[in-house]
Each structure stands twice: as structure tokens, then as C-alpha cells.
Design a protein around this motif. Structure first.
Motif: not given
Length: 623
Positions: A334-337, A368-375, A426-436, A473-476
């Protein structure tokens, strides 16, 4: 040295048949020879178990399937007898361990209708590791290897359904590449690692208490490395609950006459040469990727480092940030942009054309790779972004809309509540945050454009999410920028202050784990999409992601991934959508087909084409 460590495999089997007390397990003996896990089942279950092995070849590489009542194993050994050639056996009745015995001769009548499966064993590659200069701690300590039941489920077949079992060997960090290469080239002994880093990521709660084997003491600087394990077959037998079945006792293998040789013929193939990269410290996590994929992604990184605007952004460049960020994103589910830089504070809308195209390009490939994504974006810009998203879907830039969110700081724990289910860290909704190309908070708490104008009144505190993520822990996190005032670029703040105009004022103070620098931020987003595609097709990385279980993706999936990549036509359409909704070029403020003052044709279109060619070019043929 015990006698058993010096004998040939044939002599060892004779010693085992004599039932001496010298051989408690086969770890560290018959060095350089192939050993095998053993599963013995009624012939009516044999086809299902073979299918189970094929679907889970990492833990269960099938070396030989016997005929019913066949005691020998001609491909592996001469003069062998599986009823007496393992130091100990487990007897299972209805899936429950009923006895541990020295031999199976008393069960000869029942075994006439049973089939023996010989499965690869990691003891076979321990000599290969040592030859590569990698210490094998369990051998050094004269202990059985540590084996753990994981939370990773194998792919089921028939009545066989169970979690994977893994072995763990502590490896010095500087030897990780050597260990990965040495074992990757031994596919019949489980192949390369399936996980490197924190045991909890496999569902292992206590690495000092293995379910099978012995606890092995790490040396300072060692990293836990996990390989798939044939004791998965023991778990499979228990899951199927056959009336009667036998296995080797964990660690007590069948020793063959065949030497274990790595497939040295492919060592010159960069597609099959694994490299390790640390992608997280909390929790500790390394990823595997082929040398060939690394080289391609480094080419992408070089392409987006072009600086046609003459900003001097090369001073902010950190090598392999694109690679490490995308490795982390590849593991994420799961990725948040976030994007949005309201630099044109005198216009409505104040947004610029840099950022949203890169964000949507990343979202398309991630999905397309099967990830959940939100902005997530500013509340005042939600309606604008909704209209842009609708038009982007209508024009075929992206298949379906990406969910849009906003964040407001409503209290000291609001960021944690936003990022985690029920606010539980211990239960993050997102594994990765991306700022562009997202405006980032400076050291004085304000937000500045490149001209040093404070635009804080137009910016929601999305930085708080990145700050809160450092304690979860677990969010990059990843930041993508082209000037140093973007969210996440705090990782290179000193370089921004030293080398960029107004750097002392505008430098973002909020760091991301990875900071991707590009001549235009959109280019960074395009490169992320392309790098993710390269990783998805990398055989080393793809196997590591699925932990040696199941099967590689089909060509149809490959095609779907390729169609998600940015193209000149799609990006031109999206830029036209932005202009239609009043979004302007960042540097000039022009309402035109340009980004950061650079025309779409030829500047941006040429760079997109460069990225596509570097991503999609055929793999060179080996000579």
C-alpha cells in the motif's frame, strides 16, 4: 575432527546404518556433497505431493521421486537404502508425530505401497558458502542449523497446505552479496535467500528459539539470512494427515554421492547475479536484485539527472536512491503519494504542472503491479485534482481514478491516526509514502518557492505524515525533487543550503528515507514507474518477492505492466488536461504545454522516450 566429517558419502551411509552415536545430524558432514530431505507417502498421495513440490520449488526442490517400494535412489547414490540411510526418521500417523526411530525396516510391508521423495537441502550449499569466503556459524559451532516455521503460506495442492519453514544463518553484512550469489547458483539446494533482515517480517517472533534444529549464535555485525527449507515437507505431511507417513528427522538428511556444484555457467550472466541492498533499518530489511537490473536503473537515474534548466541539481544527487526507493516500493502493498506545489500564489489555481504527471505515472504502474495506491493533497485542491483525475481516466492516461485524500493537523496524534489503522502504530495503513514536487517545510516552519516567497497559507501540513512515519516501524518514505525545497529533500538539506540559490532559506527540513533528484520532478516519477517495471521482470528480485513460492508472472501480466508505463502520448494528454484546468508552468507561470519553463516538445517528450528505450530495450544476447 570427528570421523564422520572425513568419510565419503558411501562410508557415511554405512556408519549411519551401523547406528553409532557419532552422527546426531548431518550438518557439516560430507562437505560438498548433495544432501536430501525425505518424505515417504502412500502412492495415492504421490501426484498431489509432487504438484505441491512443483508449486513451491524454493523449499521443496524435487531431486527424485521413487517408484512404490523402491528403496534405492539411482540418480543420487549407489547401494542406498532409504529405510536405513538417515540417522533418524519421524513416523507420522494421521498427521501426528508418533515416534522418532533409527530405521524404517520394521515398516517394510507398509512401504511396499509408498513413494519416497528426495528433496534438496541447504546443507548441500554450506561448502559452497565456505568456498566463497562466507562463514557458516552452525558448522563453526558444531550445531544443527536453526529452522523456523513462518507465517508465509505455501501454495496448496490436494490436501497439502502449510506454512513455509526456513533455515537461518547469520552472515556478516559485508558477505551478503557473496552468500546470495553462491546460493542463488544452487537451485537444487533451495537457491538464494528468501529473506534478509528482521525475522518478524516472516512472522518469526523469537529468533533464539527455533522450532527445529539448534539456536546458533551470531557474531557482531552478522545479519540474519533466511533460506527456504525442506522441513516444509514435514509440515506438509502434518497438514495432509495421511494414515501413515515418514520423513527424515529435521537435520538428519540422506547423504548422496553427488557433489553439489553451483551452475557456474551462468555466473557471467548479469541477469542471474544477485546483489543485496538495505532498504530499511526499522525494521531491518534487505532486498535482492540482479546486477543487470541495477545497471538499467542506474541508467534511468543518469537520464533524469539531466539539468536543462541549469539549476545545479547534480550537487543534490545521491547514487542509488532511485534503486533503493523502488526496491522498497516493490515490497510494499500500500502506497500513499502526495504532490502539489502552489508556487503561483497570485493565480487560481496556484498549482504548477510539475508533480501531478509524475504522481499519476507512479500510481498507474504501482496499481498494475497489484499495489493499493492513494493520493493525499491540500484540501483546497481536492476538487481540482478530482476533475484532473476524471479527465485523465477519460483520455486513457490512467485506467481508473486514484482515491484522493486530504490531511489536517487536528491534534498531536492526528498524523498517526491517519497513517495507522485505529491509530495503532503496529498496524500502518501504508507501507510507503512518496512525495513528488510537494512543497516542503523549511527550518523556520514556513514553505517557500524557489524565489523565496512564503506560500505557507496555501499548504496543508502533509509534512507531519512524513515526520510521524519515522516513529512507525514498517513505513518507508521517498521524496522526489528538483530544487531542494520539496518534501523529503531534507535528506540533502546541507547540499541545498550550500549549492542552491536561496538555499539557506528555502531548503526543506523534512527528510525522507530516500531522496530522488531529477532535472524536473516529473522525470523522477516517470523513472520510478520504469524502475518498478524493470524490477518486476528481474528474475532474482521476482523470486525474492514471492519467497521461492508459486510461479513467476505470466507474459500477460508483463504486457499489462508495460502498458502502464508513461508514454509521450499519455503525458502530452495529461499536460493538456492540466492546462485546461488552469495549471501553469512552474518557472514561467505560462499557461502552456510546458513544465518548469521547458516545452513538452522536444524537451520532455525526448526524455520520456529515452526512459522508455532504456527500460524496454531487449536483453543483450550472451556470447
Amino acid at each position: 575432527m570427528p570421523l564422520s566429517k572425513c568419510l565419503s558419502p558411501r562410508a557415511l551411509r554405512a556408519l549411519i546404518r551401523a547406528q553409532t552415536n557419532d552422527i546426531e545430524n548431518t550438518s557439516g558432514i560430507a562437505s560438498g556433497y548433495r544432501q536430501a530431505n525425505v518424505v515417504i507417502l502412500h502412492k495415492t498421495l504421490a501426484d498431489d505431493f509432487e504438484a505441491f513440490c512443483c508449486a513451491n520449488s524454493g523449499p521443496l526442490p524435487l531431486l527424485y521421486r521413487s517408484e512404490p517400494g523402491e528403496w534405492g535412489c539411482p540418480p543420487l547414490a549407489e547401494e542406498s537404502d532409504i529405510r536405513v540411510d538417515c540417522p533418524r526418521y519421524c513416523v507420522f500417523e494421521n498427521g501426528r508425530l508418533s515416534a522418532t526411530v533409527r530405521d524404517l525396516t520394521s515398516f517394510t510391508p507398509q512401504m511396499q505401497d509408498m513413494v519416497t521423495f528426495y528433496l534438496g537441502c541447504s546443507f548441500s550449499f554450506e561448502r559452497t558458502l565456505q568456498d566463497a569466503g562466507v562463514p557458516v556459524r552452525n558448522v563453526e559451532q558444531n550445531r544443527n542449523v536453526s529452522m523456523f516455521r513462518t507465517a508465509v503460506l505455501c501454495r496448496g495442492a490436494g490436501g497439502f497446505r502449510c506454512p513455509m519453514v526456513v533455515t537461518m544463518r547469520p552472515i556478516p553484512e559485508e558477505k551478503l552479496d557473496a552468500a546470495a550469489l553462491a546460493t542463488h547458483l544452487t537451485p537444487q539446494a533451495h537457491g538464494g535467500p528468501v529473506h534478509i533482515g528482521d525475522p518478524a517480517l516472516l512472522g518469526i517472533r523469537d529468533a533464539s528459539r527455533p522450532e527445529y534444529g539448534d539456536a546458533v549464535d551470531p557474531a557482531p555485525g552478522d545479519v540474519p539470512v533466511f533460506w527456504a527449507c525442506g522441513v516444509t515437507g514435514v509440515e506438509a505431511v502434518q497438514s495432509c494427515k495421511p494414515p501413515l507417513a515418514f520423513t527424515h528427522s529435521p537435520g538428519c538428511m540422506f547423504v548422496s554421492d553427488r557433489e553439489e556444484t553451483s551452475t557456474a555457467a551462468v555466473t557471467s550472466d548479469p541477469e542471474q547475479c544477485p546483489l543485496t541492498f538495505c532498504i530499511s533499518q526499522r525494521p531491518l530489511h534487505y532486498s535482492l536484485v540482479s546486477k543487470a537490473a541495477v545497471e538499467r536503473i542506474r541508467t534511468l537515474e543518469e537520464i533524469i539527472g539531466a539539468d536543462p534548466g541549469q539549476r545545479g541539481i547534480r550537487a543534490l544527487f545521491v547514487r542509488d536512491e532511485l534503486l533503493k526507493s523502488c526496491l522498497s516500493l516493490s515490497h510494499a502493498s500500500s502506497v500513499l503519494i502526495t504532490t502539489g506545489f502552489p508556487t503561483h500564489f497570485k493565480h487560481d489555481p496556484p498549482e504548477e504542472t510539475d508533480g501531478p504527471p509524475g504522481a499519476i505515472a507512479m500510481a498507474a504502474t504501482l496499481r498494475a503491479l497489484g499495489k493499493e495506491v492513494a493520493i493525499v493533497t491540500d484540501r483546497r485542491a481536492l476538487e481540482l485534482n478530482l476533475r484532473i483525475m476524471e479527465d485523465a481516466v477519460e483520455r486513457g492516461v490512467i485506467k481508473v481514478p486514484v482515491p484522493l485524500l486530504s490531511f489536517q493537523n487536528s491534534g498531536p496524534d492526528s498524523a498517526q491516526r491517519f497513517l495507522c489503522h485505529d491509530g495503532d502504530p503496529t498496524q500502518p495503513r501504508f507501507d510507503h509514502l512518496v512525495a513528488i514536487e510537494r512543497s516542503g517545510r523549511a527550518a523556520d516552519g514556513n514553505y517557500y518557492n524557489m524565489r523565496g516567497v512564503n506560500i505557507r497559507h496555501l499548504v496543508d501540513p502533509i509534512d507531519d505524515l512524513f515526520t510521524a512515519a519515522t516513529a512507525i516501524a514498517g513505513i518507508t518514505t521517498t521524496g522526489i525533487g528538483d530544487g531542494g525545497n520539496e518534501l523529503g529533500m531534507g535528506k540533502v538539506r546541507e547540499a541545498v543550503r550550500t549549492h542552491m540559490p536561496n538555499g539557506g532559506l528555502i531548503a526543506c527540513d523534512v527528510a525522507a528515507d530516500f531522496a530522488i533528484t531529477a532535472g524536473v520532478s516529473n522525470w523522477g516519477g516517470y523513472a520510478v514507474a520504469c524502475a518498478l517495471y524493470i524490477l518486476a521482470l528481474c528474475p532474482v528480485h521476482e523470486r525474492y518477492l514471492r519467497r521461492g513460492l508459486g510461479f513467476p508472472a505470466t507474459p500477460e501480466r508483463h504486457c499489462d505492466w508495460a502498458t502502464s508505463l508513461p508514454t509521450v502520448a499519455k503525458e502530452e494528454e495529461l499536460l493538456a488536461v492540466l492546462v485546461k484546468h488552469g495549471v501553469r508552468s512552474g518557472k514561467t507561470g505560462n499557461l502552456a504545454m510546458e513544465v518548469d519553463g521547458l516545452p513538452f516538445h522536444p524537451t520532455h517528450s525526448a526524455l520520456i522516450q529515452q526512459l522508455r528505450e532504456a527500460t524496454l530495450r531487449p536483453r543483450p544476447a550472451l556470447t
